[in-house]
Design an enzyme around this catalytic site. Structure first.
Site: not given
Ligand code: NAD
Length: 346
Positions: A35, A56, A61, A81, A170, A211
């Site tokens: 991600g 992942d 991602g 997963d 969420y 976003r």
């Molecule tokens: P993203 O969607 O880019 O990354 C999340 C990753 O998790 C993805 O690559 C997705 O394929 C993977 N994923 C989802 N379900 C899965 C599963 N069951 N098994 C394995 N992999 C799985 O999101 P991000 O922006 O990089 O966010 C990363 C983390 O940070 C998340 O937990 C999110 O809640 C947290 N977060 C992000 C933000 C932000 O502004 N980006 C803000 C608050 C919290």
């Protein structure tokens, strides 16, 4: 129980010449590695001398985010997963649990997967940390505060979340993940850390993740109207991804279990952000207004006193500098579309 097979030999214990980093020669498991934030975290850990197992299922991602790391010493990736039980061979020192859809569009698209990864995925990641006696870090979110009635938000605020609204898959999954993590912490067996990440932006955000920063950049590059929700007066506080990663590492190293807010305390309205991005791209795009999504928070601003005092962390990247880096990356990676100048955006 499935084992993720190592493609690299297991790392050695820290050598006498090890870099002065808590992560050198340590093994870190990163869920959500492909991600946006996860890929930057993997990169930083490798630069600090850690061995990294990235996991992942590529739900939101992309492997492209890790392409430059795939041949790096000490990195291995497993498509998996984490809602299915898993372990990794050999010692593990840190488990960074980031797997979860994170943008409102993504969790609306995958509501059940979001609930499952927050609940079952977090349980599995905690059990891995427990079994390996590893330190566990939960990437929680400012969304646990819902549409906050307290500004700025401190960690003591319990939030204002609609448990049955469209965002609840969420928000409540993350609140449950925090409860699970706290349960493991209280049991005394697992060293856990909870960080509440506020809006983070930077290279590797998807153009279509919904976003504000990538959406405005994509629209400005394409010469399309920048669509601002509501009247644009709602605020967010935007933290550059390099700063967020610094905060994750500081939290993992610290003795403070959290929760701790990680974010930039400088608020900006969505209208100001759209205007700033439009000016930086030199776009002639109009700014138009669309209805606010349900339960959209009106204000979002972290109180980062805890991060400053307990982790010695605060963001250092100026919004303009961060936006410039994001824009430079987006110009090379966002899908080709006609630009205002009639050329094709790369
Ligand atoms: P993203 O969607 O880019 O990354 C999340 C990753 O998790 C993805 O690559 C997705 O394929 C993977 N994923 C989802 N379900 C899965 C599963 N069951 N098994 C394995 N992999 C799985 O999101 P991000 O922006 O990089 O966010 C990363 C983390 O940070 C998340 O937990 C999110 O809640 C947290 N977060 C992000 C933000 C932000 O502004 N980006 C803000 C608050 C919290």
């Amino acid at each position: 129980m499935p084992h993720l097979q190592a493609e690299q030999p297991h790392p050695k214990e820290p050598a006498a010449t090890a870099a002065p980093s808590a992560f050198a020669h340590r093994t870190a498991v990163v869920t959500g590695a492909a991600g946006f934030i996860g890929s930057h975290l993997c990169e930083r850990l490798l630069n600090l001398g850690a061995n990294v197992v990235g996991i992942d299922n590529l739900l939101t991602g992309r492997l492209d985010n890790l392409a430059h790391l795939r041949s790096a010493d000490g990195f291995r990736f497993q498509a998996y997963d984490v809602t299915r039980h898993f372990t990794v061979p050999g010692p593990v020192d840190f488990v960074f649990h980031l797997a979860s859809p994170a943008s409102p569009l993504d969790y609306a698209r995958y509501p059940l997967a979001t609930l499952k990864v927050g609940a079952i995925g977090t349980l599995n990641a905690l059990e891995l940390a427990d079994a390996k006696r590893a330190r566990f870090l939960l990437a929680s979110t400012s969304e646990v505060y819902g549409d906050p009635l307290v500004h700025p938000q401190t960690e003591q605020y319990w939030g204002n979340v609609n448990p049955v609204g469209p965002r609840s898959v969420y928000d409540e999954a993350k609140r449950y993940a925090e409860a699970l993590t706290s349960c493991f912490h209280r049991s005394g067996g697992t060293r856990t850390r909870i960080v509440r990440i506020f809006n983070t932006y930077g290279p590797r955000m998807r153009a279509d993740d919904g976003r504000a920063v990538p959406a405005f950049i994509q629209q400005a590059l394409a010469g399309e109207p920048l669509t601002v929700a509501g009247d644009g007066s709602q605020t967010r506080s935007l933290c550059f991804v390099a700063d967020t990663v610094d905060g994750l590492l500081a939290a993992a190293e610290s003795e403070h279990a959290g929760p701790v807010n990680l974010g930039n305390p400088n608020e900006i309205t969505m209208l100001q952000l759209a205007e700033e991005i439009r000016a930086m791209t030199g776009s002639a795009s109009a700014i138009t207004f669309v209805p606010l999504p349900a339960d959209d928070p009106k204000r979002r601003c972290p109180d980062i006193t805890t991060a400053r005092t307990r982790l010695g962390w605060e963001p250092t990247t100026d919004l303009r500098d961060g936006l410039r880096k994001t824009l430079d990356w987006a110009e090379r990676h966002f899908p080709a579309r006609p630009t205002v100048a009639g050329r094709t955006a790369p």
